[in-house]
Structures are given as structure tokens and as C-alpha cells.
Scaffold this motif. Structure first.
Motif, PDB file in Angstrom:
ATOM      1  N   GLU A  87       0.806  -1.219   0.000  1.00 39.77           N
ATOM      2  CA  GLU A  87       0.000   0.000   0.000  1.00 39.77           C
ATOM      3  C   GLU A  87       0.842   1.273   0.000  1.00 39.77           C
ATOM      4  OE1 GLU A  87      -2.730  -0.300   3.242  1.00 39.77           O
ATOM      5  OE2 GLU A  87      -3.882  -1.931   2.324  1.00 39.77           O
ATOM      6  N   ASN A  88       2.154   1.132   0.103  1.00 36.79           N
ATOM      7  CA  ASN A  88       3.012   2.314   0.158  1.00 36.79           C
ATOM      8  C   ASN A  88       3.955   2.457  -1.027  1.00 36.79           C
ATOM      9  OD1 ASN A  88       2.526   3.760   2.864  1.00 36.79           O
ATOM     10  ND2 ASN A  88       2.675   1.620   3.481  1.00 36.79           N
ATOM     11  N   LEU A  89       4.038   1.427  -1.856  1.00 33.19           N
ATOM     12  CA  LEU A  89       4.795   1.579  -3.091  1.00 33.19           C
ATOM     13  C   LEU A  89       4.061   2.554  -4.011  1.00 33.19           C
ATOM     14  CD1 LEU A  89       5.888  -2.083  -3.958  1.00 33.19           C
ATOM     15  CD2 LEU A  89       7.380  -0.185  -3.332  1.00 33.19           C
ATOM     16  N   VAL A  90       4.808   3.191  -4.879  1.00 34.69           N
ATOM     17  CA  VAL A  90       4.209   4.092  -5.863  1.00 34.69           C
ATOM     18  C   VAL A  90       4.629   3.613  -7.248  1.00 34.69           C
ATOM     19  CG1 VAL A  90       4.012   6.461  -6.701  1.00 34.69           C
ATOM     20  CG2 VAL A  90       4.309   6.017  -4.237  1.00 34.69           C
ATOM     21  N   PRO A  91       3.667   3.119  -8.064  1.00 36.89           N
ATOM     22  CA  PRO A  91       2.243   2.957  -7.765  1.00 36.89           C
ATOM     23  C   PRO A  91       2.010   1.797  -6.783  1.00 36.89           C
ATOM     24  CG  PRO A  91       2.762   1.943  -9.869  1.00 36.89           C
ATOM     25  CD  PRO A  91       4.009   2.639  -9.425  1.00 36.89           C
ATOM     26  N   LYS A  92       0.814   1.772  -6.182  1.00 40.44           N
ATOM     27  CA  LYS A  92       0.482   0.706  -5.240  1.00 40.44           C
ATOM     28  C   LYS A  92       0.491  -0.647  -5.949  1.00 40.44           C
ATOM     29  CE  LYS A  92      -2.135   3.584  -2.035  1.00 40.44           C
ATOM     30  NZ  LYS A  92      -3.413   3.787  -1.306  1.00 40.44           N
TER      31      LYS A  92
END
Length: 336
Positions: free
Chosen positions: A285-290
Motif C-alpha cells: 500500500e506504500n509503493l508508488v504505484p500501489k
């Protein structure tokens, strides 16, 4: 610790009267009962669970032996699921950590039996085979996230095959026909199951699987299990016809792939889609993008194990139950 004699002395009654209050005996006046309860509260006296059990007043205890579960955040939901079900049924949950030590496991079994456990649940941090030497004829054993070669106990497992099938199928439906799969160690129970699901999704779509695109993405380096990923990704991305998506063995691997792919000058998901497995929320949930991933159904597995532990009728049916995780579609993959 305060004794029943201490309570009797403080309340100004006999030990027999205190015993009658503890047994909910009807022949004790409300006034006397109030005095005894007040004395127990002030002395922080709690009746022995073993003594209550002998009088047929046991609350009901479910015991959990974990193998490195209490120190692994992404697996803790198994405990949460068990606790949720125990709370619902007014059962006390006792937890012991074996740390993978056989002697510790045996000691905990003995300790929990002395506590008159209704059932013992054994849960491991990863999907694996275990060997249980103890017999459980009176106090049943329920296995969670682990199994024996010969089925003797109710067993709750994640459906790794179906999870990988659903994830791969989603990529194929999104137009991806050339997909790389970076697996965990081949000797792990989950790995061949997930590879089987990966292959089956291709087969049902009428697509062939290129064996060179299924690569072990981890190594035995004690300092960095993903030390080989950079070279693996370089080889994959330099293919004449490179893949349009990469499936990672878990979300931790996907996080490293994110960093390395970007370092190579590619964008996610514009250039290549990347998906994980586990739904380790701190990462996914914190990677970009999720991160698009598949959850491990730990909470549900814990709930079902507790239901079996509490319901004697369910204990009779010794079988394996496979629970499917949820496919979580986020932004790290796109249709092409």
C-alpha cells in the motif's frame, strides 16, 4: 499470591463459605457474597483454573503454539483470526512460541495439557511440511499453514495454486501474453504450487509458457536474498522480445524489482507491469504505484482453526481445507 484462606480472613467468613461463593452455591446470602467478592477484589485473588475445572466450571481454553509467528508482522493475522473467534465464544486463548524448536514444542504441549486445553492449534510462519511426534487422542491438534505427510489432524492451508492462477489470469485478461515469473526458493512448498497455477492460467488461455522466463529470484546470500535480482532483470529486459509483466514471489521481492527496474530507466506500469504476492500491507500500500498482489488468507485460516478447536463436531472430520487469498488489483499493472 493471595490464598482462599486470606480471602476468608479478610471477609470474616469461613473457608467453606468462600468456596461456596466460588462455586455459585445458592445457600449464601447476598450480603455475605458481596463481602467475599470485595475481599477477593482487594486481595487480587483469582480462583485456580484447574480447581474450577475439577468442579466442572472450566471457562474453556484454546491453546496456540506458534513457530516464529509472534515475531513476523505479515503473519500475525493468523493469531488475530484465532483470537477473534475465541472472543466470540468466550474462550481464553493461551499462546506459546516454539521458535521452531522440537523440545520447546513438546514442552508447550505438556504445559497446555496441564491447563486442560480444549484443543491445541499449531501455526507456522510459512506453508511447510511438519512432523508431529506427540499423540493427540484426547486433546485435538489443528494445523495451520503446515501439514503432515500423512493426514492425521484437521489442517488449514492457503491455496497457493489458486492464488497464482487468479493473479496470472488477471494479467492475461489484461492483454499480457509474455509474463516473467521470479519465484521464491524451489524447495518451499508454496513455490511449485504457484508455478503450477501460473502455468495453468497460460494453458487455459491457449498460451505457451517460456521456461526461461520462470527464474528463481532469491539466493542463499545471508545478507541479501535478492542479491541476484539485478542480473536476472538485466537478462530479462534485454531479451529481443521482453515480457510485458513480471510476477514476483512475494511483495518484498516486488519492492526490490520496483527499485531496480526504475534504475534501469523503465516505468511501472507504463513500460512493464509488476505484481507481487502476500499483500504485505506495509509494502503493497506504500509503493508508488500501489502494488497489485494476492493476500494470504491468514485471518480466515485462524478463524477456521479456532472454530474447529471450539466445536467438537468439526474435530471429527479430519481433512485439509485450502483457503484462497484475495486478488487485490491496484496500480502496478495495466492493460495493454
Amino acid at each position: 499470591m493471595s490464598s482462599i484462606k486470606d480471602v476468608a480472613a479478610k471477609a470474616g467468613v469461613s473457608v467453606k463459605t468462600v468456596s461456596r461463593v466460588l462455586s455459585n452455591y445458592d445457600g449464601v446470602s447476598a450480603k455475605t457474597r458481596l463481602k467475599v467478592n470485595k475481599a477477593m477484589e482487594e486481595l487480587e485473588f483469582y480462583p485456580s483454573a484447574a480447581a474450577q475445572a475439577l468442579r466442572g466450571q472450566e471457562k474453556g481454553i484454546v491453546c496456540l503454539i506458534t513457530e516464529n509467528l509472534t515475531t513476523t508482522p505479515d503473519s500475525f493475522d493468523i493469531i488475530a483470526g484465532i483470537q477473534h473467534e475465541c472472543e466470540k465464544h468466550g474462550k481464553l486463548l493461551m499462546i506459546g512460541e516454539s521458535g521452531g524448536n522440537v523440545k520447546s514444542f513438546s514442552r508447550l504441549v505438556d504445559d497446555f495439557r496441564r491447563q486442560r486445553a480444549e484443543a491445541i492449534i499449531f501455526a507456522t510462519v510459512s506453508h511447510k511440511e511438519v512432523s508431529i511426534k506427540e499423540s493427540f487422542n484426547k486433546c485435538p491438534l489443528i494445523l495451520v499453514n503446515c501439514y503432515e505427510s500423512i493426514l492425521r489432524h484437521p489442517t488449514i492451508l492457503p491455496d497457493d495454486y489458486l492464488g497464482a492462477f487468479n493473479l496470472t489470469n488477471e494479467l492475461i485478461k489484461s492483454g499480457h501474453k509474455k509474463i516473467a515469473y521470479l519465484t521464491l526458493f524451489e524447495e518451499m512448498t508454496a513455490t511449485p504450487l504457484r508455478v503450477k497455477g501460473f502455468r495453468k492460467a497460460h494453458q487455459e488461455a491457449g498460451l505457451s509458457v517460456e521456461d526461461e522466463l520462470i527464474v528463481v529470484g532469491v539466493c542463499e546470500n545471508p545478507d541479501d536474498e535478492f542479491a541476484n535480482l539485478q542480473g536476472i532483470l538485466k537478462d530479462i529486459m534485454s531479451m529481443p522480445e521482453r515480457p510485458t509483466a513480471i510476477c514476483c514471489g512475494n511483495d518484498k521481492m516486488a519492492m526490490r524489482v520496483f527499485m531496480l527496474i526504475r534504475k534501469m530507466g523503465y516505468k511501472i506500469p507504463e513500460t512493464i507491469s509488476v505484481v507481487g504476492y502476500d499483500n504485505y500491507k506495509l509494502i503493497a500500500e506504500n509503493l508508488v504505484p500501489k502494488l497489485t498482489t494476492v493476500s494470504l488468507p491468514y485471518f480466515d485460516m485462524g478463524q477456521i482453526a479456532a472454530q474447529i478447536a471450539i466445536d467438537k463436531a468439526l474435530q471429527i472430520n479430519t481433512k485439509i481445507q485450502e483457503i484462497s487469498g484475495q486478488l487485490l488489483l491496484r496500480d502496478s499493472h495495466r492493460a495493454i
